[in-house]
Write a protein that holds these residues in place. Structure first.
Motif, short mmCIF file in Angstrom:
data_model
loop_
_atom_site.label_atom_id
_atom_site.label_comp_id
_atom_site.label_asym_id
_atom_site.label_seq_id
_atom_site.Cartn_x
_atom_site.Cartn_y
_atom_site.Cartn_z
N ILE A 39 17.11 -47.86 -67.36
CA ILE A 39 17.68 -47.94 -68.70
C ILE A 39 19.13 -48.39 -68.64
N LEU A 40 19.87 -47.87 -67.66
CA LEU A 40 21.28 -48.23 -67.52
C LEU A 40 21.45 -49.73 -67.32
N ILE A 62 19.41 -59.77 -78.71
CA ILE A 62 19.29 -58.73 -77.67
C ILE A 62 17.87 -58.73 -77.10
N PHE A 63 16.87 -58.88 -77.97
CA PHE A 63 15.49 -58.91 -77.50
C PHE A 63 15.26 -60.09 -76.56
N GLU A 64 15.78 -61.27 -76.92
CA GLU A 64 15.61 -62.45 -76.08
C GLU A 64 16.22 -62.22 -74.70
N ASN A 65 17.31 -61.46 -74.67
CA ASN A 65 17.97 -61.13 -73.40
C ASN A 65 17.11 -60.16 -72.59
N TRP A 66 16.53 -59.18 -73.24
CA TRP A 66 15.75 -58.15 -72.54
C TRP A 66 14.35 -58.62 -72.16
N ARG A 67 13.83 -59.65 -72.84
CA ARG A 67 12.46 -60.09 -72.54
C ARG A 67 12.41 -60.98 -71.29
N PRO A 69 13.28 -62.09 -67.26
CA PRO A 69 13.41 -61.40 -65.99
C PRO A 69 14.87 -60.99 -65.78
N PRO A 70 15.15 -59.86 -65.15
CA PRO A 70 14.19 -59.01 -64.44
C PRO A 70 13.56 -57.91 -65.30
N PHE A 71 13.85 -57.92 -66.63
CA PHE A 71 13.38 -56.82 -67.47
C PHE A 71 11.95 -57.04 -68.00
N GLY A 72 11.72 -58.19 -68.63
CA GLY A 72 10.39 -58.50 -69.16
C GLY A 72 9.94 -57.53 -70.24
N LEU A 73 10.86 -57.11 -71.10
CA LEU A 73 10.53 -56.15 -72.15
C LEU A 73 9.58 -56.76 -73.17
N LYS A 74 8.57 -55.99 -73.57
CA LYS A 74 7.57 -56.46 -74.54
C LYS A 74 8.06 -56.20 -75.97
N ARG A 75 7.60 -57.05 -76.88
CA ARG A 75 8.01 -56.94 -78.29
C ARG A 75 7.66 -55.58 -78.88
N GLY A 76 6.50 -55.03 -78.51
CA GLY A 76 6.04 -53.78 -79.11
C GLY A 76 6.96 -52.60 -78.89
N VAL A 77 7.58 -52.51 -77.71
CA VAL A 77 8.46 -51.36 -77.42
C VAL A 77 9.92 -51.67 -77.70
N LEU A 80 11.96 -49.37 -80.21
CA LEU A 80 12.24 -48.05 -79.66
C LEU A 80 13.40 -48.12 -78.66
N ILE A 81 13.35 -49.10 -77.75
CA ILE A 81 14.41 -49.23 -76.75
C ILE A 81 15.74 -49.57 -77.42
N LEU A 82 15.70 -50.41 -78.45
CA LEU A 82 16.92 -50.75 -79.18
C LEU A 82 17.48 -49.51 -79.88
N LEU A 83 16.60 -48.69 -80.46
CA LEU A 83 17.05 -47.46 -81.12
C LEU A 83 17.71 -46.52 -80.11
N LEU A 84 17.13 -46.40 -78.93
CA LEU A 84 17.71 -45.55 -77.88
C LEU A 84 19.07 -46.09 -77.43
N TYR A 85 19.18 -47.41 -77.38
CA TYR A 85 20.47 -48.04 -77.04
C TYR A 85 21.52 -47.66 -78.08
N ILE A 86 21.14 -47.67 -79.35
CA ILE A 86 22.06 -47.30 -80.43
C ILE A 86 22.46 -45.83 -80.31
N LEU A 87 21.47 -44.96 -80.16
CA LEU A 87 21.73 -43.52 -80.18
C LEU A 87 22.56 -43.04 -78.99
N THR A 88 22.41 -43.69 -77.84
CA THR A 88 23.17 -43.27 -76.66
C THR A 88 24.54 -43.96 -76.57
#
Length: 212
Positions: A39-40, A62-67, A69-77, A80-88
């Protein structure tokens, strides 16, 4: 599904824990925790993206950056990951929806974030004031709100907007105040960006009184 999501993402990476400063449970990033390394790295990538941009960065960027490599984040999650980034990162991350600063991350805000992340923009806020000044402002505001205020421009700005919402109607309309207090109250009423309020409007109104 909610319990599965909590355990597989939030609990697995130890993102929700007891925060001793406030005496409550909340979302926090511990850079020393091995569980939070994946996550860090995501957070550091987003921070670098925001720091390199001269303007606020939207959720789609931000999504284009995270999708990639090396992250390969999927659109569906992603929401949630963006919300956690905001909250932390509430102490340093300014969040805007359709150009309007979001004082609180409410259930409605989360719903908008899930449906329309591209309509959200983000920027990192530097601490231009001295630590002593921020601490004094936070202590003063905590006495009025009855809650712990983070000694950061974002924390103080959010606290002021919450204080405004709880003021009685007469306090929002009376003219029986000093000229500077009236000017500050009126700026607070119309402020859509507490960061601008702390960095620009308050020093402009109070001058050396604010700086000292």
């Amino acid at each position: 599904p909610e319990k599965t999501i909590f355990k597989s993402v939030i609990e697995k990476h130890n993102l929700h824990s007891f925060i001793s400063d406030s005496g409550t449970y909340g979302f926090e990033l511990d850079q020393k925790s091995r569980k939070q390394v994946p996550i860090l790295k995501l957070w550091q990538s987003a921070d670098a993206l925001l720091e390199s941009s001269e303007e606020a960065t939207n959720g789609q960027t931000i999504f284009e950056n995270w999708r990639k490599p090396p992250f390969g984040l999927k659109r569906g999650v992603f929401p949630l990951i963006l919300l956690l980034y905001i909250l932390t990162n509430r102490h340093k991350l300014a969040v805007y929806y359709e150009g309007v600063y979001q004082v609180e991350i409410s259930p409605i805000t989360v719903e908008w974030l899930i449906k329309r992340p591209a309509d959200f923009t983000f920027s990192l806020v530097a601490h231009e004031e001295t630590e002593e000044q921020l601490n004094e402002l936070a202590k003063w505001l905590s006495r009025f709100t009855g809650s712990l205020i983070e000694p950061t421009p974002l924390g103080i700005g959010r606290g002021l907007k919450k204080l405004q919402k709880n003021l009685p109607k007469w306090a929002l309309n009376t003219r029986l105040l000093s000229a500077k207090t009236l000017q500050f109250r009126d700026e607070l009423k119309k402020a859509h960006d507490p960061v601008d309020l702390i960095h620009n409007k308050m020093p402009s109104i109070f001058g050396q009184e604010f700086e000292g």
